[in-house]
Write a protein that holds these residues in place. Structure first.
Motif: not given
Length: 564
Positions: A222-224, A245-246, A271-273
């Protein structure tokens, strides 16, 4: 931005200073009036100003403090760093630019110089220092927090040294100024610094091959969000993989999200998808549960998930409905495994074993002979078109940049962090560490041509020799497939297969970096055209070469993690 050239003066700086000192001393010792002495002092100061001998500036003094902390300089990289200069801008590894008419140090670039010692905190006094590259040296001790006092610092390359201890908490005090942090290949320890979440301008974060431990905090996704490369492999991180990470959708396809060889546990976040074309490497962790059925995860291949004993489902080909016994061999069914798990052995007779062995040997010899025949025939047909024995090819060396398409056409020779991310080499084996810019500066010799590209021998500035295969155009839609295959091939290890170390992708051109094998090519050996040749190969030697090539091909097609 350019390195300042040392001006040609009639007298050296040191000679002028010594002469001025002598005159001042003589004036003081002579019988001059007070007024005459003051006039002499004023004259001498004007002389100093005329000759430009004002002494080393503040940036130079800070660099000499850095030099004091160096205990080993086997290559004499810092030999021309001296107090007698009025500016450090022409010292080895130093780049300056004009800031309000004054030369200021903006880059320290000294990779692979065999420098040993500690990293001086005085580097933080370089107000305009933007890039520090001390990769592949022998620095020890902790990374000083004072280094991050420099308000212009944007890129930090300290990979492959012996730094230890924790990462300074002040590392991200610069906010969005810091773009690149590469600390892989050290002995750094401690947890993942929460302060990294304040580096919201970060483009590249590489922490692999260290001793970091503990969980990864939420907030990276969310920040990087501007991250283009994230590599946390070969550490001791644990806990679950953060769901956010997604959100790292700006990761570049040529750099996988590498979380391999840690202790991550739990399920793979679906969510990595969202990462789309970016490869992931989750191998050798403690992940569990089924691999998500989304096509993104299925397209990664089994090498992305191996080494997680409790993962199941496609593409691992482990049925999640049953618990496979580790002692059960794939050949047990041939031996007669029953539905209840019992089996009966029917040992083969001695004659049958001998017959099978002889038959396999005959078939193998026949296949090797056929392969050898087609190799000879193909080489004979294409001998003239390949032009592998042209004397001009072996005698004329040029820069590899001139042989390849224009990868960096910026004109100024410098690149932004974004451009460097998109065009840099992706190292797969961990053996090589040079950049694409260094490769393009290398001397190049054409070794051979084929229908799919050209092979060069490249000699880097430090003497490293590699083989570079240049491939032609490949549509953008094939990039994911290409990178997945390259990653698989790089894991293949066999005596008769040249190791693939690195690659670089662009739509108009692709580069593959291999070990350089110095024994010449097969066509030369077969026809005794090398000056160092000891005569034609015997048929026994030719057969051994053919069998060796067949064994290498068989290994690629049958024994690799993902069969070719």
């Amino acid at each position: 931005m350019s390195v300042r050239e040392r001006p040609n003066a009639k007298y050296g700086d040191l000679q002028v200073k010594e002469r001025v000192t002598q005159l001042l001393y003589c004036g003081i010792q002579s019988r001059l009036t007070v007024f005459e002495r003051l006039a002499l002092v004023l004259f001498l100061f004007l002389a100093l100003d005329t000759f430009g001998v004002a002494g080393l500036n503040a940036d130079g003094i800070a660099l000499l403090e850095f030099k004091k902390s160096i205990t080993s300089d086997a290559q004499s990289a810092l030999q021309n760093w001296n107090y007698v200069d009025d500016t450090p801008c022409y010292w080895n590894g130093i780049t300056c630019m004009k800031v309000q008419g004054v030369d200021r140090v903006v880059q320290i670039v000294l990779p692979r110089k065999s420098l040993g010692g500690t990293l001086s905190p005085y580097l933080g006094n370089l107000t305009y220092l933007a890039v520090v590259n001390l990769d592949t040296n022998n620095f020890t001790g902790q990374i000083p927090g004072e280094l991050f006092k420099s308000p212009a610092l944007s890129s930090l390359y300290l990979s492959d040294n012996n730094f230890s201890g924790a990462i300074p908490t002040a590392i991200c005090a610069l906010g969005d100024q810091l773009r690149v942090i590469e600390l892989n290949g050290n002995r750094l320890a401690g947890g993942f610094p929460d302060d990294f979440l304040n580096c919201y301008g970060l483009r590249r974060l590489v922490l692999s091959y260290n001793n970091f431990k503990g969980p990864i905090p939420l907030g990276i996704g969310s920040k990087l969000t501007q991250l283009k490369r994230l590599d946390l492999s070969v550490n001791h991180f644990n806990g679950s993989i953060p769901e956010d990470f997604g959100n790292l959708t700006n990761l570049l396809p040529q750099f996988p999200l590498n979380l391999s060889n840690n202790r991550f546990s739990g399920a793979i976040p679906p969510s990595l998808a969202n990462l789309g074309r970016v490869l992931i490497d989750l191998s050798n962790n403690n992940l569990s549960g089924p691999v998500p059925p989304d096509s993104y995860f299925q397209a990664q291949g089994p090498t992305s998930y191996i080494g997680n004993a409790n993962l199941c489902g496609s593409p691992l080909k482990v049925d999640c409905a049953s618990s496979p016994s580790p002692s059960l061999s794939p050949f047990d069914n041939i031996a007669g495994t029953s539905a209840t798990g019992s089996f009966s052995k029917r040992p083969l007779s001695k004659a049958a074993i001998i017959g099978i062995g002889v038959g396999c040997a005959i078939v193998g010899l026949l296949m090797a002979s056929i392969l050898f025949y087609f190799i000879l025939r193909k080489l004979h047909i294409r001998k003239k078109s390949l032009g592998l024995n042209s004397p001009a090819r072996s005698d004329n060396a040029s820069s590899l940049r001139g042989c390849l398409c224009s990868w960096r056409e910026s004109g100024g020779g410098s690149m932004s962090a974004d451009e460097d991310d998109e065009n840099d080499l992706m190292h797969l084996s961990g053996v090589l560490s040079f950049s694409l810019e260094e490769l393009l500066r290398a001397s190049a010799y054409v070794l051979g041509k084929s229908g799919v590209g050209i092979i060069y021998k490249a000699v880097l500035d430090d003497g490293t020799m590699v083989a570079v295969r240049r491939l032609g155009e490949g549509g953008e839609q094939r990039q994911k497939e290409f990178e997945s295959e390259v990653k698989t091939i790089a894991q293949v290890r066999h005596l008769n297969i040249v190791t693939l170390h690195s690659y670089s992708w662009r739509a108009e051109e692709k580069l593959l970096i291999y070990d350089y094998v110095s024994n010449g090519n097969l066509e030369t050996a077969l026809h005794s055209r090398s000056n160092a040749s000891k005569g034609p190969l015997t048929w026994e030697m030719r057969l051994q070469i053919a069998i060796g090539a067949a064994q290498g091909l068989a290994h690629i097609h049958e024994c690799s993690a993902r069969k070719a």
